[in-house]
Design a protein around this motif. Sequence first.
Motif, PDB file in Angstrom:
ATOM      1  N   ILE A 146       0.855  -1.183   0.000  1.00 60.19           N
ATOM      2  CA  ILE A 146       0.000   0.000   0.000  1.00 60.19           C
ATOM      3  C   ILE A 146       0.895   1.238   0.000  1.00 60.19           C
ATOM      4  N   PRO A 147       0.762   2.116  -0.995  1.00 67.29           N
ATOM      5  CA  PRO A 147       1.611   3.307  -1.024  1.00 67.29           C
ATOM      6  C   PRO A 147       1.260   4.253   0.123  1.00 67.29           C
ATOM      7  N   ASP A 148       2.274   4.901   0.650  1.00 64.93           N
ATOM      8  CA  ASP A 148       2.090   5.817   1.781  1.00 64.93           C
ATOM      9  C   ASP A 148       1.070   6.907   1.470  1.00 64.93           C
ATOM     10  N   VAL A 149       1.043   7.377   0.261  1.00 65.59           N
ATOM     11  CA  VAL A 149       0.147   8.461  -0.122  1.00 65.59           C
ATOM     12  C   VAL A 149      -1.326   8.067   0.052  1.00 65.59           C
ATOM     13  N   ALA A 150      -1.635   6.775   0.015  1.00 63.34           N
ATOM     14  CA  ALA A 150      -3.015   6.313   0.186  1.00 63.34           C
ATOM     15  C   ALA A 150      -3.493   6.428   1.632  1.00 63.34           C
ATOM     16  N   LEU A 151      -2.555   6.591   2.540  1.00 65.81           N
ATOM     17  CA  LEU A 151      -2.911   6.707   3.960  1.00 65.81           C
ATOM     18  C   LEU A 151      -3.195   8.173   4.276  1.00 65.81           C
ATOM     19  N   ASP A 152      -4.387   8.602   3.911  1.00 68.51           N
ATOM     20  CA  ASP A 152      -4.747  10.004   4.110  1.00 68.51           C
ATOM     21  C   ASP A 152      -5.923  10.110   5.086  1.00 68.51           C
ATOM     22  N   MET A 153      -6.523  11.278   5.160  1.00 71.53           N
ATOM     23  CA  MET A 153      -7.591  11.553   6.115  1.00 71.53           C
ATOM     24  C   MET A 153      -8.860  10.729   5.869  1.00 71.53           C
ATOM     25  N   HIS A 154      -8.967  10.063   4.728  1.00 70.09           N
ATOM     26  CA  HIS A 154     -10.162   9.299   4.387  1.00 70.09           C
ATOM     27  C   HIS A 154     -10.129   7.860   4.896  1.00 70.09           C
ATOM     28  N   VAL A 155      -8.985   7.424   5.412  1.00 71.72           N
ATOM     29  CA  VAL A 155      -8.881   6.048   5.914  1.00 71.72           C
ATOM     30  C   VAL A 155      -8.398   6.067   7.360  1.00 71.72           C
ATOM     31  N   ALA A 156      -8.796   5.065   8.120  1.00 74.11           N
ATOM     32  CA  ALA A 156      -8.480   5.014   9.557  1.00 74.11           C
ATOM     33  C   ALA A 156      -6.978   5.105   9.813  1.00 74.11           C
ATOM     34  N   ALA A 157      -6.171   4.398   9.035  1.00 72.60           N
ATOM     35  CA  ALA A 157      -4.723   4.415   9.269  1.00 72.60           C
ATOM     36  C   ALA A 157      -4.159   5.822   9.088  1.00 72.60           C
ATOM     37  N   GLY A 158      -4.649   6.563   8.110  1.00 70.52           N
ATOM     38  CA  GLY A 158      -4.190   7.929   7.884  1.00 70.52           C
ATOM     39  C   GLY A 158      -4.613   8.866   9.003  1.00 70.52           C
ATOM     40  N   ARG A 159      -5.827   8.707   9.473  1.00 68.99           N
ATOM     41  CA  ARG A 159      -6.289   9.538  10.594  1.00 68.99           C
ATOM     42  C   ARG A 159      -5.476   9.258  11.850  1.00 68.99           C
ATOM     43  N   ARG A 160      -5.136   7.976  12.070  1.00 67.90           N
ATOM     44  CA  ARG A 160      -4.302   7.637  13.237  1.00 67.90           C
ATOM     45  C   ARG A 160      -2.928   8.286  13.124  1.00 67.90           C
ATOM     46  N   MET A 161      -2.470   8.501  11.906  1.00 69.50           N
ATOM     47  CA  MET A 161      -1.172   9.138  11.681  1.00 69.50           C
ATOM     48  C   MET A 161      -1.287  10.664  11.771  1.00 69.50           C
ATOM     49  N   LEU A 165      -6.377  17.583   6.111  1.00 75.20           N
ATOM     50  CA  LEU A 165      -6.637  18.216   4.826  1.00 75.20           C
ATOM     51  C   LEU A 165      -5.356  18.658   4.123  1.00 75.20           C
ATOM     52  N   GLU A 166      -4.401  19.182   4.885  1.00 77.23           N
ATOM     53  CA  GLU A 166      -3.151  19.654   4.270  1.00 77.23           C
ATOM     54  C   GLU A 166      -2.424  18.508   3.559  1.00 77.23           C
ATOM     55  N   HIS A 167      -2.321  17.364   4.214  1.00 74.47           N
ATOM     56  CA  HIS A 167      -1.685  16.194   3.589  1.00 74.47           C
ATOM     57  C   HIS A 167      -2.469  15.772   2.351  1.00 74.47           C
ATOM     58  N   PHE A 168      -3.786  15.775   2.481  1.00 75.97           N
ATOM     59  CA  PHE A 168      -4.604  15.369   1.350  1.00 75.97           C
ATOM     60  C   PHE A 168      -4.368  16.288   0.148  1.00 75.97           C
ATOM     61  N   ILE A 169      -4.421  17.582   0.356  1.00 78.81           N
ATOM     62  CA  ILE A 169      -4.259  18.547  -0.742  1.00 78.81           C
ATOM     63  C   ILE A 169      -2.851  18.471  -1.343  1.00 78.81           C
ATOM     64  N   ASN A 170      -1.824  18.403  -0.485  1.00 79.57           N
ATOM     65  CA  ASN A 170      -0.453  18.451  -0.970  1.00 79.57           C
ATOM     66  C   ASN A 170       0.104  17.110  -1.466  1.00 79.57           C
ATOM     67  N   GLU A 171      -0.465  16.010  -0.985  1.00 81.47           N
ATOM     68  CA  GLU A 171       0.096  14.695  -1.348  1.00 81.47           C
ATOM     69  C   GLU A 171      -0.938  13.776  -2.007  1.00 81.47           C
ATOM     70  N   ALA A 172      -1.997  13.468  -1.257  1.00 76.21           N
ATOM     71  CA  ALA A 172      -2.924  12.428  -1.726  1.00 76.21           C
ATOM     72  C   ALA A 172      -3.744  12.845  -2.933  1.00 76.21           C
ATOM     73  N   ALA A 173      -4.048  14.110  -3.080  1.00 73.37           N
ATOM     74  CA  ALA A 173      -4.879  14.555  -4.212  1.00 73.37           C
ATOM     75  C   ALA A 173      -4.033  15.022  -5.398  1.00 73.37           C
ATOM     76  N   ARG A 174      -2.727  14.921  -5.290  1.00 79.95           N
ATOM     77  CA  ARG A 174      -1.836  15.379  -6.362  1.00 79.95           C
ATOM     78  C   ARG A 174      -1.947  14.427  -7.561  1.00 79.95           C
ATOM     79  N   LEU A 175      -2.102  15.024  -8.726  1.00 77.10           N
ATOM     80  CA  LEU A 175      -2.171  14.242  -9.967  1.00 77.10           C
ATOM     81  C   LEU A 175      -0.768  14.177 -10.572  1.00 77.10           C
ATOM     82  N   THR A 176      -0.412  13.007 -11.020  1.00 73.45           N
ATOM     83  CA  THR A 176       0.899  12.861 -11.658  1.00 73.45           C
ATOM     84  C   THR A 176       0.769  12.305 -13.051  1.00 73.45           C
TER      85      THR A 176
END
Length: 176
Positions: A146-161, A165-176
């Motif tokens: 599982i890529p680290d970027v998938a662990l964002d505010m939308h999943v329990a593991a990301g919330r525990r970390m 929103l800042e992580h989501f906007i800057n990392e998880a929602a970034r299009l490549t």
Amino acid sequence: KQGALLDVPRKKGVELVNYKTLLYTNPNIDLGLAASVFQKAVRSGNEILSLQMIFLLLSRFPYYAWRRMAVIASEDIGPADNQIAVLISALYNSWVLSRAKNSEYTGRPLVAHATIALCRSGKNRENDHATWLVGNQIEQNEKIEIPDVALDMHVAAGRRMGRGLEHFINEAARLT
């Protein structure tokens, strides 16, 4: 459910075990051989041989013939022509509608259109190879990274970390 493209209707009163014995389209060519020759002819772009085989299939097993074309569109063409599966489906639907008005309608022009399009399309087996590769990995219960970027505010593991929103906007929602 006779209208579904991948559904092959069974004849009433024919047991599944005995169904294979009825799969002869020509005294010298059984269903398996006709389907195999058809697929190899499409792969090599041999339009005449492809049409001969698909018309044999169509004469006795029309739904199976359409199913083979749908499968070939994904297995042997795939991303080389992303519209071919749509075309096959549209032609199949036209065939079904035509047969609803006239059950004797063979639909050879529609089948020929589909077959020639399959033969002339670019070929690419990536879909089939990916299915085998990933399917085997899943069946063998191989670990999925599982890529680290998938662990964002939308999943329990990301919330525990503490990811918000800042992580989501800057990392998880970034299009490549």
